[in-house]
Design a protein around this motif. Structure first.
Motif, PDB file in Angstrom:
ATOM      1  N   ARG A 183     146.288  84.745  -2.495  1.00  0.00           N
ATOM      2  CA  ARG A 183     147.539  85.424  -2.173  1.00  0.00           C
ATOM      3  C   ARG A 183     148.611  85.099  -3.219  1.00  0.00           C
ATOM      4  N   LYS A 184     149.619  85.975  -3.281  1.00  0.00           N
ATOM      5  CA  LYS A 184     150.735  85.749  -4.207  1.00  0.00           C
ATOM      6  C   LYS A 184     151.691  84.725  -3.606  1.00  0.00           C
ATOM      7  N   VAL A 185     152.009  83.710  -4.394  1.00  0.00           N
ATOM      8  CA  VAL A 185     152.864  82.612  -3.928  1.00  0.00           C
ATOM      9  C   VAL A 185     154.146  82.579  -4.748  1.00  0.00           C
ATOM     10  N   GLY A 186     155.263  82.413  -4.067  1.00  0.00           N
ATOM     11  CA  GLY A 186     156.534  82.203  -4.751  1.00  0.00           C
ATOM     12  C   GLY A 186     157.079  80.831  -4.405  1.00  0.00           C
ATOM     13  N   ILE A 187     157.393  80.024  -5.402  1.00  0.00           N
ATOM     14  CA  ILE A 187     157.942  78.683  -5.185  1.00  0.00           C
ATOM     15  C   ILE A 187     159.375  78.642  -5.694  1.00  0.00           C
ATOM     16  N   VAL A 188     160.285  78.211  -4.832  1.00  0.00           N
ATOM     17  CA  VAL A 188     161.654  77.931  -5.266  1.00  0.00           C
ATOM     18  C   VAL A 188     161.738  76.420  -5.433  1.00  0.00           C
ATOM     19  N   ASP A 189     161.793  75.979  -6.677  1.00  0.00           N
ATOM     20  CA  ASP A 189     161.662  74.554  -7.000  1.00  0.00           C
ATOM     21  C   ASP A 189     163.015  74.003  -7.454  1.00  0.00           C
ATOM     22  N   GLU A 190     163.923  73.844  -6.496  1.00  0.00           N
ATOM     23  CA  GLU A 190     165.295  73.463  -6.840  1.00  0.00           C
ATOM     24  C   GLU A 190     165.354  72.136  -7.585  1.00  0.00           C
ATOM     25  N   ARG A 191     164.501  71.172  -7.206  1.00  0.00           N
ATOM     26  CA  ARG A 191     164.550  69.851  -7.831  1.00  0.00           C
ATOM     27  C   ARG A 191     163.483  69.667  -8.910  1.00  0.00           C
ATOM     28  N   SER A 192     162.785  70.723  -9.264  1.00  0.00           N
ATOM     29  CA  SER A 192     161.743  70.685 -10.305  1.00  0.00           C
ATOM     30  C   SER A 192     160.650  69.673  -9.989  1.00  0.00           C
ATOM     31  N   GLU A 193     160.373  69.471  -8.698  1.00  0.00           N
ATOM     32  CA  GLU A 193     159.359  68.490  -8.299  1.00  0.00           C
ATOM     33  C   GLU A 193     158.022  69.135  -7.959  1.00  0.00           C
ATOM     34  N   LEU A 194     158.055  70.303  -7.348  1.00  0.00           N
ATOM     35  CA  LEU A 194     156.807  70.917  -6.899  1.00  0.00           C
ATOM     36  C   LEU A 194     155.914  71.329  -8.067  1.00  0.00           C
ATOM     37  N   PRO A 208     146.949  80.274  -9.964  1.00  0.00           N
ATOM     38  CA  PRO A 208     147.080  81.356 -10.947  1.00  0.00           C
ATOM     39  C   PRO A 208     147.955  82.519 -10.492  1.00  0.00           C
ATOM     40  N   ARG A 209     148.220  82.615  -9.173  1.00  0.00           N
ATOM     41  CA  ARG A 209     149.019  83.740  -8.659  1.00  0.00           C
ATOM     42  C   ARG A 209     150.358  83.244  -8.115  1.00  0.00           C
ATOM     43  N   THR A 210     150.872  82.214  -8.760  1.00  0.00           N
ATOM     44  CA  THR A 210     152.109  81.589  -8.301  1.00  0.00           C
ATOM     45  C   THR A 210     153.236  81.803  -9.301  1.00  0.00           C
ATOM     46  N   ASP A 211     154.378  82.243  -8.804  1.00  0.00           N
ATOM     47  CA  ASP A 211     155.584  82.409  -9.615  1.00  0.00           C
ATOM     48  C   ASP A 211     156.609  81.372  -9.175  1.00  0.00           C
ATOM     49  N   VAL A 212     157.258  80.735 -10.146  1.00  0.00           N
ATOM     50  CA  VAL A 212     158.173  79.627  -9.857  1.00  0.00           C
ATOM     51  C   VAL A 212     159.570  79.929 -10.372  1.00  0.00           C
ATOM     52  N   LEU A 213     160.555  79.724  -9.504  1.00  0.00           N
ATOM     53  CA  LEU A 213     161.957  79.704  -9.933  1.00  0.00           C
ATOM     54  C   LEU A 213     162.348  78.240 -10.020  1.00  0.00           C
ATOM     55  N   ASP A 214     162.496  77.747 -11.224  1.00  0.00           N
ATOM     56  CA  ASP A 214     162.755  76.331 -11.450  1.00  0.00           C
ATOM     57  C   ASP A 214     164.249  76.043 -11.473  1.00  0.00           C
ATOM     58  N   ALA A 215     164.642  74.919 -10.838  1.00  0.00           N
ATOM     59  CA  ALA A 215     166.037  74.459 -10.826  1.00  0.00           C
ATOM     60  C   ALA A 215     166.976  75.505 -10.236  1.00  0.00           C
ATOM     61  N   CYS A 216     166.473  76.259  -9.266  1.00  0.00           N
ATOM     62  CA  CYS A 216     167.267  77.324  -8.642  1.00  0.00           C
ATOM     63  C   CYS A 216     167.599  76.941  -7.206  1.00  0.00           C
ATOM     64  N   PRO A 217     168.836  77.146  -6.758  1.00  0.00           N
ATOM     65  CA  PRO A 217     169.166  76.874  -5.356  1.00  0.00           C
ATOM     66  C   PRO A 217     168.227  77.629  -4.424  1.00  0.00           C
ATOM     67  N   LYS A 218     167.840  76.973  -3.346  1.00  0.00           N
ATOM     68  CA  LYS A 218     166.789  77.514  -2.472  1.00  0.00           C
ATOM     69  C   LYS A 218     167.139  78.881  -1.876  1.00  0.00           C
ATOM     70  N   ARG A 227     162.888  90.027  -3.887  1.00  0.00           N
ATOM     71  CA  ARG A 227     163.268  91.273  -4.546  1.00  0.00           C
ATOM     72  C   ARG A 227     162.463  91.546  -5.813  1.00  0.00           C
ATOM     73  N   SER A 228     162.134  90.476  -6.546  1.00  0.00           N
ATOM     74  CA  SER A 228     161.563  90.693  -7.883  1.00  0.00           C
ATOM     75  C   SER A 228     160.053  90.482  -7.987  1.00  0.00           C
ATOM     76  N   MET A 229     159.472  89.603  -7.139  1.00  0.00           N
ATOM     77  CA  MET A 229     158.075  89.228  -7.337  1.00  0.00           C
ATOM     78  C   MET A 229     157.166  89.578  -6.164  1.00  0.00           C
ATOM     79  N   SER A 230     157.691  90.138  -5.112  1.00  0.00           N
ATOM     80  CA  SER A 230     156.937  90.551  -3.914  1.00  0.00           C
ATOM     81  C   SER A 230     155.871  89.527  -3.496  1.00  0.00           C
ATOM     82  N   PRO A 231     156.274  88.301  -3.186  1.00  0.00           N
ATOM     83  CA  PRO A 231     155.291  87.277  -2.803  1.00  0.00           C
ATOM     84  C   PRO A 231     154.736  87.530  -1.405  1.00  0.00           C
ATOM     85  N   ASP A 232     153.536  87.019  -1.164  1.00  0.00           N
ATOM     86  CA  ASP A 232     152.976  87.025   0.189  1.00  0.00           C
ATOM     87  C   ASP A 232     153.508  85.835   0.986  1.00  0.00           C
TER      88      ASP A 232
END
Length: 320
Positions: A183-194, A208-218, A227-232
């Motif tokens: 499945r498509k995974v979206g990670i919001v990694d505010e603290r750059s830990e995940l 391989p199907r994971t998109d990450v927003l790094d250092a971004c508020p949750k 809106r942009s990556m249509s995660p599952d």
């Protein structure tokens, strides 16, 4: 561990390199306090470290962390530019390559009643991030029902392995497993830990199907990914603010599954917090996973369903 060693002053690097192998391989925290002995946490214990890298329970035998070493460490971590770390200093921690986090304490600078930063940094808590593939294996069967991924809240006190577990959940869902196709995974990694991103590229295997927003508020990040990556599924660490709860609610009602974590020792304790209590009362989550260190880091203390019925109790820790 090598990612940590390269940013340390030479003297400290030499001491830590001399630690017994069993200690070095299980190191969780390195605590440095100005004019106090070097302390390390490994396994289920904390000890002091001598100048020759030996473990001791006697503070007076520990290597003293000097003001000079504190200044050197801060310069190393900031690459000699504290201005570049202005936002991190406001939050009280710095994330370095590999997803390792360095907590800091010292003289707080206020501006109109709000924290502007920390100066005269005198304490550092270096938390070692570890990648443990297979950590999520024991909980994955409980995350699905009739082929659907369930909204899940992971509850854990500090240092019980929740970030490691979340990371492996993301990886397993992204790759696919015996419980579900990829499945498509979206990670919001505010603290750059995940994901431990370096220039936006994950240094940890999150699939391989994971998109990450790094250092971004949750809260903002969850909406951006929808809106942009249509995660599952969205995976977020340490929700707590009111806006985080609003974003979780929006995601769930946009048809996106959410797996997130919160600090706490039990569902009851977490439910007393305003935002999380509201989500729990409204039935936002279908699974609650509670971690502890009862049998080591990553002990699955209990798993509950939406009605707080016990699904599973005390599975063996992933660290064992």
């Amino acid at each position: 561990m090598n990612e940590i060693l390269v940013i340390l002053p030479a003297t400290l690097r030499t001491i830590l390199t001399a630690l017994p192998i069993a200690v070095r391989e299980n190191l969780e925290e390195i605590r440095l306090r100005q004019s106090q002995p070097l302390e390390v946490r490994f396994g289920q214990q904390s000890s002091y470290v001598t100048s020759s890298g030996q473990i001791t329970s006697i503070p007076a035998q520990g290597w003293l962390f000097s003001a000079e070493e504190a200044a050197k460490l801060l310069n190393q971590v900031s690459q000699h530019s504290l201005y570049a770390l202005e936002e991190e200093l406001k939050r009280g921690y710095i994330t370095v390559v590999g997803g390792h986090r360095i907590g800091i304490a010292g003289k707080v600078v206020l501006d109109k009643g709000e924290v502007k930063g920390i100066r005269d940094v005198t304490s550092f808590n270096i938390r070692i991030a570890r990648e443990k593939k297979g950590a999520a294996k024991k909980v994955m069967p409980y995350l699905f029902e009739d082929g659907n991924l369930l909204n899940t809240l992971l509850i854990s006190p500090p240092q019980c392995g929740k970030t490691t577990l979340l990371r492996d959940m993301a990886r397993t869902i992204s790759y696919g497993s015996e419980w579900s196709s990829s499945r498509k995974v979206g990670i919001v990694d505010e603290r750059s830990e995940l994901a431990g991103c370096l220039q936006g590229v994950p240094q940890r295997d999150v699939g391989p199907r994971t998109d990450v927003l790094d250092a971004c508020p949750k809260a903002a990040g969850m909406m951006m990914l929808i809106r942009s990556m249509s995660p599952d599924v969205l995976i977020v660490d340490e929700v707590g603010r009111a806006e985080d709860g609003d974003a979780v609610w929006e995601a769930i009602h946009a048809g996106v599954a959410v797996i997130c974590s919160a600090h706490g020792a039990s569902v009851k304790e977490v439910a007393e917090r305003p935002m999380l209590g509201k989500l729990i009362r409204y039935g936002a989550f279908s699974r609650y996973i509670v971690l502890s260190r009862a049998k080591g880091v990553g002990t699955i203390q209990a798993i509950y369903d939406q009605s707080m019925n016990l699904v599973e109790r005390e599975k063996v820790a992933w660290s064992s």
